[in-house]
Enzyme design. Structure first.
Site, PDB file in Angstrom:
ATOM      1  N   ARG A 119       0.833  -1.088  -0.039  1.00  0.00           N
ATOM      2  CA  ARG A 119      -0.077  -0.034  -0.079  1.00  0.00           C
ATOM      3  C   ARG A 119       0.704   1.215   0.141  1.00  0.00           C
ATOM      4  O   ARG A 119       0.522   2.226   0.801  1.00  0.00           O
ATOM      5  CB  ARG A 119      -0.864   0.080   1.144  1.00  0.00           C
ATOM      6  CG  ARG A 119      -2.164  -1.092   1.130  1.00  0.00           C
ATOM      7  CD  ARG A 119      -2.979  -0.976   0.060  1.00  0.00           C
ATOM      8  NE  ARG A 119      -4.097  -1.788   0.008  1.00  0.00           N
ATOM      9  CZ  ARG A 119      -4.254  -3.183   0.006  1.00  0.00           C
ATOM     10  NH1 ARG A 119      -3.050  -3.803  -0.591  1.00  0.00           N
ATOM     11  NH2 ARG A 119      -5.169  -3.788   0.225  1.00  0.00           N
ATOM     12  N   SER A 169     -10.590  -0.625   3.176  1.00  0.00           N
ATOM     13  CA  SER A 169      -9.844  -1.114   4.605  1.00  0.00           C
ATOM     14  C   SER A 169      -9.576   0.316   4.981  1.00  0.00           C
ATOM     15  O   SER A 169      -8.926   1.216   4.209  1.00  0.00           O
ATOM     16  CB  SER A 169      -8.553  -1.576   4.135  1.00  0.00           C
ATOM     17  OG  SER A 169      -8.854  -2.916   3.793  1.00  0.00           O
ATOM     18  N   GLU A 208      -5.318   3.784   6.031  1.00  0.00           N
ATOM     19  CA  GLU A 208      -4.648   3.511   4.646  1.00  0.00           C
ATOM     20  C   GLU A 208      -5.253   4.690   3.792  1.00  0.00           C
ATOM     21  O   GLU A 208      -4.769   5.033   2.680  1.00  0.00           O
ATOM     22  CB  GLU A 208      -5.296   1.996   4.514  1.00  0.00           C
ATOM     23  CG  GLU A 208      -4.798   1.522   3.249  1.00  0.00           C
ATOM     24  CD  GLU A 208      -5.664   1.000   2.276  1.00  0.00           C
ATOM     25  OE1 GLU A 208      -6.295   1.849   1.549  1.00  0.00           O
ATOM     26  OE2 GLU A 208      -5.929  -0.174   2.126  1.00  0.00           O
TER      27      GLU A 208
END
Ligand code: EPU
Length: 337
Positions: A162, A237, A333
């Site tokens: 990520r 998420s 995130e």
């Protein structure tokens, strides 16, 4: 190209937060983007893609530039590979479907991820055992300061979990306008090792799956545990899965012998943040219009009318509790603005 004033961004972020933009414009090609970048009367700009990875905690006192650069083209054929270039403003899942229709493999495990093509490299989107970097060839970006086009190779993007250069040194300096993917038209790499995919295929009696079967399986898994942003506001998420040392993990195992983990190199382990959050009792909890999704504790949701601040308050509460209980600080995130 028309610059609007004081508009709601509710339909432009998947959390469905009703924050306002002081100025707002959509650009559909590189020339329009260059024109906007050169406008001195709007010095501060916020670049917006699919709005699937942001939490707006306040009104935006800037010019919001929504990238709507479209177009998908086959650039080259290279043995069993094809190079396909897609405009930054293409919807990610539509692009996945485009590839599937032509029998081009590589994107199937990444089916149904919200967002646009141009923002996918920024956080190296990933799901079900595949990350964007596995199919990424290069991307084209405009340097904001100079208006010059620069091509970033896969190495230059420095992809991580990520993560990429666009979240680090290049943050706020470039706008991605197109991405080129390396896909396979023959000898597809079928990736079903991610637990639930093979289960779904077994249930369906499929023993030799093709790329369309994988995509269908991924879609059904996602639909069973992830809320559809068109119905319930969310950003996938909310936190990253934390990477911790084996020693910290051993301490967790003393109290929670069943704690799940994925081993990583250098004596590190990744633990599912959803599990940590669930252990702290948040799964399915609702605080006003903000909540934690009942099927996947890693997803925070807006049941309708929540403000970005309320979502962020819930996120902060979760971070504190998880830190208190496990000594692990969760990192968002999503981009919290
Ligand atoms: N788990 C729980 N409770 C929960 C959720 C998860 O205990 O409420 C535990 C279970 O042990 C489960 C494990 O976490 O086996 C993993 O759960 P899941 O397969 O749902 O994956 P994840 O690690 O929670 C990551 C990505 C998702 C991606 C899935 C599937 C991150 C931050 N998230 O989630 O990506 O779809 O894997 O590959 O890495 C996104 O980034 O927006 C996203 C949805």
């Amino acid at each position: 190209m028309h610059i609007e004033e004081n508009i709601s961004l509710k339909n432009y972020n998947t959390f469905g937060i009703d924050a306002r933009a002081r100025y707002f414009v959509e650009v559909s090609d590189k020339n329009e983007l260059l024109e906007i970048l050169s406008k001195p009367n709007y010095p501060e700009k916020l670049i917006l893609g699919g709005g699937s990875n942001i939490l707006l905690t306040a009104d935006v006192e800037k010019l919001v530039v929504r990238i709507q650069i479209k177009g998908i083209e086959l650039e080259a054929e290279d043995g069993s590979d094809v190079l396909v270039k897609a405009g930054a403003g293409e919807n990610w899942h539509n692009f996945v479907l485009w590839a599937l229709e032509r029998g081009y493999g590589g994107l199937e495990n990444l089916s149904l991820i919200p967002g646009n093509v141009g923002t996918a490299p920024i956080q190296n989107i990933g799901a079900y055992g595949v990350e964007l970097k596995d199919v990424f060839e290069s991307c084209e970006a405009l340097e904001i300061a100079t208006g010059k086009t620069r091509v970033f190779s896969r190495e230059e993007c420095r992809f991580g979990y990520r993560d990429s250069i666009f979240k680090r040194e290049a943050k706020g300096k470039y706008i991605i306008t197109a991405v080129t993917f390396r896909l396979r038209r023959t000898d597809h790499h079928i990736r079903i090792h991610y637990g639930a995919i093979s289960q779904v295929l077994d249930q369906r009696g499929i023993s030799e799956p093709g790329i369309k079967d994988i995509s269908d399986a991924v879609i059904s898994i996602r639909q069973s545990k992830l809320p559809d942003p068109r119905k319930i506001g969310n950003s996938g998420s909310f936190f990253k899965n934390p990477v911790i040392s084996e020693n910290t993990f051993k301490k967790i195992l003393k109290h929670y012998p069943e704690a799940p983990s994925y081993p990583l190199p250098d004596n590190q382990v990744k633990i599912p943040a959803g599990w940590l959050i669930e252990q702290c009792g948040f799964k399915g909890k609702r605080f006003g219009a903000a909540g934690v999704h009942p099927q996947q504790a890693l997803v925070l949701v807006n049941y309708g009318g929540a403000t970005g601040r309320e979502i962020w308050q819930l996120a902060s509460r979760i971070r504190e509790k998880v830190n208190e209980e496990f000594g692990v600080m969760l990192e968002p995130e999503v981009n919290v603005l």
